[in-house]
Design a protein around this motif. Structure first.
Motif, PDB file in Angstrom:
ATOM      1  N   ASP A  41       0.808  -1.223   0.000  1.00 41.09           N
ATOM      2  CA  ASP A  41       0.000   0.000   0.000  1.00 41.09           C
ATOM      3  C   ASP A  41       0.838   1.269   0.000  1.00 41.09           C
ATOM      4  O   ASP A  41       0.339   2.355   0.304  1.00 41.09           O
ATOM      5  CB  ASP A  41      -0.944   0.005   1.208  1.00 41.09           C
ATOM      6  CG  ASP A  41      -0.202  -0.007   2.537  1.00 41.09           C
ATOM      7  OD1 ASP A  41       1.044  -0.126   2.528  1.00 41.09           O
ATOM      8  OD2 ASP A  41      -0.868   0.085   3.585  1.00 41.09           O
ATOM      9  N   LEU A  42       2.119   1.166  -0.377  1.00 43.16           N
ATOM     10  CA  LEU A  42       3.009   2.335  -0.310  1.00 43.16           C
ATOM     11  C   LEU A  42       2.668   3.400  -1.343  1.00 43.16           C
ATOM     12  O   LEU A  42       3.128   4.541  -1.237  1.00 43.16           O
ATOM     13  CB  LEU A  42       4.467   1.886  -0.486  1.00 43.16           C
ATOM     14  CG  LEU A  42       5.010   0.983   0.632  1.00 43.16           C
ATOM     15  CD1 LEU A  42       6.403   0.480   0.282  1.00 43.16           C
ATOM     16  CD2 LEU A  42       5.035   1.751   1.951  1.00 43.16           C
ATOM     17  N   GLY A  43       1.863   3.052  -2.339  1.00 43.10           N
ATOM     18  CA  GLY A  43       1.461   4.035  -3.338  1.00 43.10           C
ATOM     19  C   GLY A  43       0.193   4.787  -2.975  1.00 43.10           C
ATOM     20  O   GLY A  43      -0.223   5.693  -3.708  1.00 43.10           O
ATOM     21  N   LEU A  44      -0.429   4.455  -1.846  1.00 48.78           N
ATOM     22  CA  LEU A  44      -1.687   5.103  -1.482  1.00 48.78           C
ATOM     23  C   LEU A  44      -1.590   6.623  -1.340  1.00 48.78           C
ATOM     24  O   LEU A  44      -2.543   7.330  -1.681  1.00 48.78           O
ATOM     25  CB  LEU A  44      -2.247   4.501  -0.200  1.00 48.78           C
ATOM     26  CG  LEU A  44      -3.175   3.297  -0.380  1.00 48.78           C
ATOM     27  CD1 LEU A  44      -3.661   2.807   0.981  1.00 48.78           C
ATOM     28  CD2 LEU A  44      -4.362   3.643  -1.264  1.00 48.78           C
ATOM     29  N   PRO A  45      -0.483   7.196  -0.840  1.00 53.37           N
ATOM     30  CA  PRO A  45      -0.419   8.658  -0.787  1.00 53.37           C
ATOM     31  C   PRO A  45      -0.604   9.312  -2.155  1.00 53.37           C
ATOM     32  O   PRO A  45      -1.209  10.392  -2.261  1.00 53.37           O
ATOM     33  CB  PRO A  45       0.979   8.927  -0.217  1.00 53.37           C
ATOM     34  CG  PRO A  45       1.256   7.730   0.638  1.00 53.37           C
ATOM     35  CD  PRO A  45       0.660   6.572  -0.128  1.00 53.37           C
TER      36      PRO A  45
END
Length: 243
Positions: free
Chosen positions: A111-115
């Motif tokens: 989920d590191l791309g959520l920002p």
């Protein structure tokens, strides 16, 4: 990347463009920092025209470069975030579109791309919003965030067929929010986007609870007419998930 898009890209590229892209992928694979030089050059070297579905040639070529990055986890997220923040709208779009591809390649990306997804959803560029609401967002946005994203799409006039995951993620609370939105539109004498009705109709009682049907008795002609149009669309809709 969808194999159909990848195949279409290979067929579209000229021999010179194909050689350039192959060399660029190799450079990025050996030195990830090289992506900052080749990523912006893609449109000029490979072309910017339409390719397949709503992908452009440049979109597909840039996705190839992202897939070539030999990075993992937080380091990969930092690199694609930098590309997004320093890129133009076309470059930002393909970064957002490629988040699911990056996770498929590296599970630690998670989920590191959520920002980046949330950043796109805070803006008003509907192309970026659609790119953000692909399979990656459908996997990782929490329930409240996903509902708010769908509602914003409706506010901004973005067709809901551009939002991934609705069949699985649309729930009764989202239906309630959409029905309340529809009531507000009708009370202002305005039309309601027809693509919300399958989601609302999948949950019996939600429309009635919104108070919208009572608008057919409004003393204001515009409200009555808007309610009649909305109810006709609701009756005609096939509930989401119906076979």
């Amino acid at each position: 990347m969808d194999p159909h898009i990848s195949t279409a890209l290979d067929r579209h590229l000229t021999p010179d463009a194909r050689r350039w892209l192959t060399d660029a992928e190799a450079r990025v694979g050996q030195d990830p920092a090289a992506v900052h030089a080749v990523f912006p050059a893609v449109g000029r070297r490979c072309g910017r025209g339409p390719l397949l579905a709503d992908w452009t040639v440049a979109d597909a070529a840039r996705a190839r470069l992202l897939a070539a990055l030999p990075l993992r986890g937080a380091t990969l997220a930092e690199e694609v975030t930098a590309l997004h923040h320093h890129g133009d709208v076309a470059e930002q779009r393909v970064v957002l579109r490629s988040l699911a591809l990056l996770e498929d390649k590296d599970a630690s990306f998670a989920d590191l791309g959520l920002p980046l997804v949330r950043e796109a959803l805070r803006g008003n560029d509907t192309d970026l919003m659609a790119a953000a609401l692909g399979p990656y967002a459908a996997r990782h946005l929490d329930h409240a965030g996903y509902r708010q994203a769908v509602l914003k799409c409706v506010f901004c006039g973005l067709p809901l067929d551009r939002v991934a995951g609705l069949t699985d993620r649309a729930d009764r609370e989202l239906a309630r929010m959409l029905a309340d939105f529809a009531h507000e539109r009708v009370a202002a004498g305005r039309d309601v986007p027809a693509d919300i009705w399958p989601l609302v109709r999948a949950h019996p009682g939600v429309l009635e609870a919104s108070g919208l049907p009572a608008e057919t008795d409004s003393p204001v002609p515009e409200r009555r007419a808007a309610a009649q149009r909305a109810l006709a669309d609701h009756r005609a809709a096939v509930p989401a998930g119906a076979v």
